[in-house]
Design an enzyme around this catalytic site. Sequence first.
Site, PDB file in Angstrom:
ATOM      1  N   LYS A  13       0.831  -1.213   0.000  1.00 41.46           N
ATOM      2  CA  LYS A  13       0.000   0.000   0.000  1.00 41.46           C
ATOM      3  C   LYS A  13       0.865   1.262   0.000  1.00 41.46           C
ATOM      4  O   LYS A  13       0.643   2.171  -0.786  1.00 41.46           O
ATOM      5  CB  LYS A  13      -0.890   0.056   1.263  1.00 41.46           C
ATOM      6  N   ARG A  88      -9.130   1.292   8.881  1.00 42.35           N
ATOM      7  CA  ARG A  88      -8.724  -0.084   9.136  1.00 42.35           C
ATOM      8  C   ARG A  88      -9.800  -0.844   9.896  1.00 42.35           C
ATOM      9  O   ARG A  88      -9.609  -2.028  10.189  1.00 42.35           O
ATOM     10  CB  ARG A  88      -7.443  -0.086   9.979  1.00 42.35           C
ATOM     11  N   ARG A 127      11.621  -5.850   4.521  1.00 40.69           N
ATOM     12  CA  ARG A 127      11.350  -4.405   4.454  1.00 40.69           C
ATOM     13  C   ARG A 127      12.358  -3.634   5.295  1.00 40.69           C
ATOM     14  O   ARG A 127      12.658  -4.019   6.408  1.00 40.69           O
ATOM     15  CB  ARG A 127       9.933  -4.106   4.955  1.00 40.69           C
ATOM     16  N   ARG A 160      11.709  -2.202  11.017  1.00 38.33           N
ATOM     17  CA  ARG A 160      10.743  -1.738  12.009  1.00 38.33           C
ATOM     18  C   ARG A 160      10.529  -2.796  13.077  1.00 38.33           C
ATOM     19  O   ARG A 160      10.470  -3.974  12.763  1.00 38.33           O
ATOM     20  CB  ARG A 160       9.398  -1.456  11.316  1.00 38.33           C
ATOM     21  N   ARG A 171      -0.305  -9.121  13.362  1.00 41.29           N
ATOM     22  CA  ARG A 171      -0.895  -8.064  12.542  1.00 41.29           C
ATOM     23  C   ARG A 171      -1.760  -8.651  11.430  1.00 41.29           C
ATOM     24  O   ARG A 171      -2.769  -8.078  11.042  1.00 41.29           O
ATOM     25  CB  ARG A 171       0.200  -7.171  11.965  1.00 41.29           C
TER      26      ARG A 171
HETATM   27  P1  ADP Z   1       2.380  -1.728   3.211  1.00 37.01           P
HETATM   28  O1  ADP Z   1       2.394  -0.228   3.179  1.00 37.01           O
HETATM   29  O2  ADP Z   1       1.156  -2.314   2.587  1.00 37.01           O
HETATM   30  O3  ADP Z   1       2.636  -2.263   4.575  1.00 37.01           O
HETATM   31  P2  ADP Z   1       4.927  -1.558   1.761  1.00 37.01           P
HETATM   32  O4  ADP Z   1       4.608  -0.681   0.626  1.00 37.01           O
HETATM   33  O5  ADP Z   1       5.719  -0.979   2.875  1.00 37.01           O
HETATM   34  O6  ADP Z   1       3.590  -2.224   2.325  1.00 37.01           O
HETATM   35  O7  ADP Z   1       5.659  -2.868   1.203  1.00 37.01           O
HETATM   36  C1  ADP Z   1       6.114  -3.913   2.079  1.00 37.01           C
HETATM   37  C2  ADP Z   1       7.492  -4.413   1.617  1.00 37.01           C
HETATM   38  O8  ADP Z   1       7.342  -5.101   0.365  1.00 37.01           O
HETATM   39  C3  ADP Z   1       8.503  -3.309   1.369  1.00 37.01           C
HETATM   40  O9  ADP Z   1       9.776  -3.783   1.711  1.00 37.01           O
HETATM   41  C4  ADP Z   1       8.399  -3.045  -0.129  1.00 37.01           C
HETATM   42  O10 ADP Z   1       9.629  -2.544  -0.662  1.00 37.01           O
HETATM   43  C5  ADP Z   1       8.074  -4.431  -0.671  1.00 37.01           C
HETATM   44  N1  ADP Z   1       7.169  -4.396  -1.839  1.00 37.01           N
HETATM   45  C6  ADP Z   1       6.165  -3.516  -2.105  1.00 37.01           C
HETATM   46  N2  ADP Z   1       5.528  -3.833  -3.264  1.00 37.01           N
HETATM   47  C7  ADP Z   1       6.153  -4.942  -3.741  1.00 37.01           C
HETATM   48  C8  ADP Z   1       5.957  -5.768  -4.916  1.00 37.01           C
HETATM   49  N3  ADP Z   1       4.990  -5.490  -5.813  1.00 37.01           N
HETATM   50  N4  ADP Z   1       6.782  -6.816  -5.068  1.00 37.01           N
HETATM   51  C9  ADP Z   1       7.744  -7.112  -4.143  1.00 37.01           C
HETATM   52  N5  ADP Z   1       7.972  -6.380  -3.031  1.00 37.01           N
HETATM   53  C10 ADP Z   1       7.195  -5.310  -2.826  1.00 37.01           C
HETATM   54  P1  ADP Z   2       1.403  -1.711   7.608  1.00 35.45           P
HETATM   55  O1  ADP Z   2       2.732  -1.954   7.048  1.00 35.45           O
HETATM   56  O2  ADP Z   2       0.855  -2.801   8.454  1.00 35.45           O
HETATM   57  O3  ADP Z   2       0.397  -1.262   6.606  1.00 35.45           O
HETATM   58  P2  ADP Z   2       1.305   0.855   8.994  1.00 35.45           P
HETATM   59  O4  ADP Z   2       2.539   1.643   8.977  1.00 35.45           O
HETATM   60  O5  ADP Z   2       0.167   1.284   8.156  1.00 35.45           O
HETATM   61  O6  ADP Z   2       1.703  -0.632   8.723  1.00 35.45           O
HETATM   62  O7  ADP Z   2       0.766   0.746  10.488  1.00 35.45           O
HETATM   63  C1  ADP Z   2       1.620   0.356  11.553  1.00 35.45           C
HETATM   64  C2  ADP Z   2       0.797   0.234  12.832  1.00 35.45           C
HETATM   65  O8  ADP Z   2       0.219   1.513  13.154  1.00 35.45           O
HETATM   66  C3  ADP Z   2      -0.387  -0.715  12.759  1.00 35.45           C
HETATM   67  O9  ADP Z   2      -0.014  -2.053  13.028  1.00 35.45           O
HETATM   68  C4  ADP Z   2      -1.294  -0.133  13.849  1.00 35.45           C
HETATM   69  O10 ADP Z   2      -0.843  -0.486  15.146  1.00 35.45           O
HETATM   70  C5  ADP Z   2      -1.081   1.363  13.690  1.00 35.45           C
HETATM   71  N1  ADP Z   2      -2.073   1.951  12.759  1.00 35.45           N
HETATM   72  C6  ADP Z   2      -1.824   2.530  11.556  1.00 35.45           C
HETATM   73  N2  ADP Z   2      -2.955   2.959  10.988  1.00 35.45           N
HETATM   74  C7  ADP Z   2      -3.967   2.654  11.848  1.00 35.45           C
HETATM   75  C8  ADP Z   2      -5.385   2.817  11.843  1.00 35.45           C
HETATM   76  N3  ADP Z   2      -6.020   3.382  10.802  1.00 35.45           N
HETATM   77  N4  ADP Z   2      -6.081   2.366  12.907  1.00 35.45           N
HETATM   78  C9  ADP Z   2      -5.472   1.799  13.958  1.00 35.45           C
HETATM   79  N5  ADP Z   2      -4.159   1.594  14.032  1.00 35.45           N
HETATM   80  C10 ADP Z   2      -3.392   2.012  12.997  1.00 35.45           C
END
Ligand code: ADP
Ligand code: ADP
Length: 214
Positions: A13, A88, A127, A160, A171
């Site tokens: 995302k 969420r 990541r 992280r 999660r």
């Molecule tokens: P989210 O915001 O949904 O938690 P991220 O965008 O941070 O996810 O992506 C999670 C990990 O996967 C990161 O290390 C990112 O560089 C990697 N990643 C994102 N999109 C892809 C993809 N299409 N293929 C492989 N790895 C990806």
């Molecule tokens: P992800 O890689 O899981 O998409 P985020 O960076 O979006 O991670 O979120 C990290 C953490 O921050 C989540 O596991 C949760 O604890 C908190 N968080 C983020 N967005 C929300 C939300 N909309 N509601 C509740 N908790 C949240």
Amino acid sequence: MKIIMLGAPGAGKGTQAKMLADKYHIPHISTGDIFRANIKNGTELGNKAKVFMDKGMLVPDELTCDLVVDRIKQEDCKDGYILDGFPRTIPQAECLDQALETLGDKIDYAVDVEVPDENIVRRMSGRRACASCGATYHIVYNAPEKEGVCDRCGAELILRDDDKPETVQKRLTVYHEQTQPLIDYYKNKGVLAQVDGTKDMQEVFQSIVNVLEK
Ligand code: ADP
Ligand code: ADP
Ligand code: ZN
């Protein structure tokens, strides 16, 4: 254009949201980034949120909704925005809808980036995040030019705390219980777009752009 990014933790995302924000010149609003910035600055919100985040749990809705509603009312959001990681939960979605209704506004698309659980743990363990500017990398799929160093700002890259495998599992469970129901919620509103998130980043991006520009 007002867009919500849905998907499991690690589905990509944030990666896609950043690319879309650059392409369409609209703000990328990540609640995770906002909480992490608050933790870093030692604010009251940060201290409260950290307790939940460290356990892989969601931060309570009452600490989350107002924050986002205030943010989308700011001037830079008038032509659109990308919400990444919010809503969420169903109550968060309802809170957002209510706020939008008052503003005479609506969400254009909820983009669900689909990635099966098997792929998630691999993505999360690889990541790496920049401790300074928030850029995200992957040690295999999106490696920085120099290991451990951010291409954008030169700061150190870190794993992280909540990306350790034990917390990732928690999660994912939380995602299935509390967030996945939003897929039907937005389907019923007729704004859901689902894309295959297992493809490489550019392919996923192209499929999202195709939906938005259809
Ligand atoms: P989210 O915001 O949904 O938690 P991220 O965008 O941070 O996810 O992506 C999670 C990990 O996967 C990161 O290390 C990112 O560089 C990697 N990643 C994102 N999109 C892809 C993809 N299409 N293929 C492989 N790895 C990806
Ligand atoms: P992800 O890689 O899981 O998409 P985020 O960076 O979006 O991670 O979120 C990290 C953490 O921050 C989540 O596991 C949760 O604890 C908190 N968080 C983020 N967005 C929300 C939300 N909309 N509601 C509740 N908790 C949240
Ligand atoms: Zn950086």
